[in-house]
Design a protein around this motif. Structure first.
Motif, PDB file in Angstrom:
ATOM      1  N   TYR A   1      37.692 -41.247 -20.444  1.00  0.00           N
ATOM      2  CA  TYR A   1      37.380 -40.199 -19.464  1.00  0.00           C
ATOM      3  C   TYR A   1      37.182 -38.847 -20.147  1.00  0.00           C
ATOM      4  O   TYR A   1      37.542 -37.803 -19.599  1.00  0.00           O
ATOM      5  CB  TYR A   1      38.489 -40.078 -18.426  1.00  0.00           C
ATOM      6  CG  TYR A   1      38.813 -41.358 -17.702  1.00  0.00           C
ATOM      7  CD1 TYR A   1      37.889 -41.933 -16.828  1.00  0.00           C
ATOM      8  CD2 TYR A   1      40.036 -42.003 -17.876  1.00  0.00           C
ATOM      9  CE1 TYR A   1      38.180 -43.114 -16.154  1.00  0.00           C
ATOM     10  CE2 TYR A   1      40.339 -43.179 -17.205  1.00  0.00           C
ATOM     11  CZ  TYR A   1      39.401 -43.736 -16.353  1.00  0.00           C
ATOM     12  OH  TYR A   1      39.700 -44.912 -15.687  1.00  0.00           O
TER      13      TYR A   1
ATOM     14  N   ASP B   1      26.074 -29.124 -16.802  1.00  0.00           N
ATOM     15  CA  ASP B   1      25.415 -30.297 -16.234  1.00  0.00           C
ATOM     16  C   ASP B   1      23.907 -30.292 -16.465  1.00  0.00           C
ATOM     17  O   ASP B   1      23.242 -31.320 -16.304  1.00  0.00           O
ATOM     18  CB  ASP B   1      25.709 -30.407 -14.733  1.00  0.00           C
ATOM     19  CG  ASP B   1      25.175 -29.206 -13.953  1.00  0.00           C
ATOM     20  OD1 ASP B   1      25.206 -28.077 -14.478  1.00  0.00           O
ATOM     21  OD2 ASP B   1      24.737 -29.405 -12.809  1.00  0.00           O
TER      22      ASP B   1
ATOM     23  N   ASN C   1      33.374 -30.517 -12.491  1.00  0.00           N
ATOM     24  CA  ASN C   1      33.389 -31.769 -11.754  1.00  0.00           C
ATOM     25  C   ASN C   1      33.695 -32.897 -12.726  1.00  0.00           C
ATOM     26  O   ASN C   1      33.062 -33.003 -13.776  1.00  0.00           O
ATOM     27  CB  ASN C   1      32.021 -31.980 -11.085  1.00  0.00           C
ATOM     28  CG  ASN C   1      31.951 -33.235 -10.271  1.00  0.00           C
ATOM     29  OD1 ASN C   1      31.945 -34.343 -10.802  1.00  0.00           O
ATOM     30  ND2 ASN C   1      31.880 -33.080  -8.950  1.00  0.00           N
TER      31      ASN C   1
ATOM     32  N   GLY D   1      32.981 -35.880 -12.793  1.00  0.00           N
ATOM     33  CA  GLY D   1      31.851 -36.758 -13.075  1.00  0.00           C
ATOM     34  C   GLY D   1      30.679 -36.054 -13.728  1.00  0.00           C
ATOM     35  O   GLY D   1      30.062 -36.581 -14.657  1.00  0.00           O
ATOM     36  N   LYS D   2      30.383 -34.832 -13.292  1.00  0.00           N
ATOM     37  CA  LYS D   2      29.208 -34.105 -13.776  1.00  0.00           C
ATOM     38  C   LYS D   2      29.520 -33.171 -14.935  1.00  0.00           C
ATOM     39  O   LYS D   2      28.649 -32.839 -15.729  1.00  0.00           O
ATOM     40  CB  LYS D   2      28.598 -33.292 -12.623  1.00  0.00           C
ATOM     41  CG  LYS D   2      28.058 -34.139 -11.482  1.00  0.00           C
ATOM     42  CD  LYS D   2      27.609 -33.267 -10.314  1.00  0.00           C
ATOM     43  CE  LYS D   2      26.499 -32.313 -10.700  1.00  0.00           C
ATOM     44  NZ  LYS D   2      26.023 -31.514  -9.543  1.00  0.00           N
TER      45      LYS D   2
ATOM     46  N   TYR E   1      41.292 -38.925 -11.244  1.00  0.00           N
ATOM     47  CA  TYR E   1      41.450 -40.267 -11.800  1.00  0.00           C
ATOM     48  C   TYR E   1      42.740 -40.948 -11.350  1.00  0.00           C
ATOM     49  O   TYR E   1      42.840 -42.178 -11.385  1.00  0.00           O
ATOM     50  CB  TYR E   1      41.380 -40.214 -13.322  1.00  0.00           C
ATOM     51  CG  TYR E   1      40.006 -39.819 -13.822  1.00  0.00           C
ATOM     52  CD1 TYR E   1      38.883 -40.598 -13.520  1.00  0.00           C
ATOM     53  CD2 TYR E   1      39.815 -38.653 -14.558  1.00  0.00           C
ATOM     54  CE1 TYR E   1      37.616 -40.226 -13.956  1.00  0.00           C
ATOM     55  CE2 TYR E   1      38.548 -38.278 -15.000  1.00  0.00           C
ATOM     56  CZ  TYR E   1      37.456 -39.076 -14.698  1.00  0.00           C
ATOM     57  OH  TYR E   1      36.203 -38.712 -15.124  1.00  0.00           O
TER      58      TYR E   1
END
Length: 249
Positions: free
Chosen positions: A157, A165, A179, A181-182, A225
């Motif tokens: 991770y 991004d 973020n 994820g981004k 997570y």
């Protein structure tokens, strides 16, 4: 015990000898035994049955505590192995006070982010380094942030902290949201400065404002997570901080 050859784990088909390890937690089992969750250098996180160590005459119980560097030997083909021997590695620095609670925090993180029997020797190294920093005292916050980053990276991770991004380089004077994820997203009034992101990336965690923002950022990412699971140690640390602040007033 101090001979260099003993720092290496020996292994047979069903037994492991002299494996460097730290105990993460333990729980009582039957009348006289413990089941201990252990972070080993070469075999990852494993569970061991320590038979009879709660007996009054046990010479082992005092060593089976978190944050003590150990050499453990065990055997078994089942998921729960049986502890056969344990040696304490000397010297080591004891952690106390707030740092002790922080140690339980990193133990919880390891338990959540590493699967059992999945070797991560690099995490073992980072864990030992973090304990050394916690024992020193002044740089507790920086030590925690560095360990969190390293653990995230090793668990798959890892955070992109040098580019946003849009793949544009992070700029220290700009503001960002983050973020999980981004990655970093440039926002005029974002909660995180580019300076903080770059400091996290380089490990230069000395500025108080950077440390404050880094703590918020890492908590936000870790919570994503954890997927709703709560860290018990975090609540305890918050209470300790609140109590200390009241006493200082």
């Amino acid at each position: 015990m101090n001979e260099p050859c003993k720092a290496w784990a020996l292994m047979t088909e069903s037994a492991v000898y002299l494996q460097p390890a730290f105990i993460l937690r333990h729980r009582k089992y039957r009348e006289t035994s413990l089941i201990i969750d252990v972070l080993t250098r070469d075999f990852g996180r494993i569970s061991l049955l320590a038979k009879g160590v709660r007996k009054a005459k046990s010479k082992t119980a005092g060593m089976l505590q978190p944050f003590i560097p150990l050499l453990v030997s065990y055997f078994g083909k089942a998921e729960l192995k049986t502890l056969t021997d344990v040696e304490m590695i000397q010297p080591f620095s004891e952690i106390k006070g707030l740092a002790l609670y922080c140690g339980f925090y990193i133990n919880e993180l390891v338990g959540y982010f590493l699967h059992k029997y999945d070797p991560h020797p690099e995490v073992f190294g980072h864990y030992g380094e973090c304990l050394s920093c916690l024992s020193d005292g002044p740089n507790v916050e920086a030590a925690l942030r560095q360990f969190e980053l390293n653990l995230m990276e090793c668990a798959g991770y890892g955070l992109q902290l040098e580019y946003d991004d849009n793949e544009s380089p992070i700029e220290s004077l700009k503001k960002y949201e983050f973020n999980a994820g981004k990655g970093a997203v440039e926002v005029v009034d974002g909660p995180f400065s580019g300076k903080t992101l770059l400091a996290l990336s380089s490990g230069e965690l000395t500025d108080p404002q950077v440390l404050s923002e880094a703590k918020t950022l890492m908590r936000t990412v870790i919570d994503v997570y954890l997927q709703g699971r709560q860290l018990k140690s975090r609540a305890v640390i918050n209470k300790v901080f609140a109590t200390a602040q009241r006493l200082d007033q």
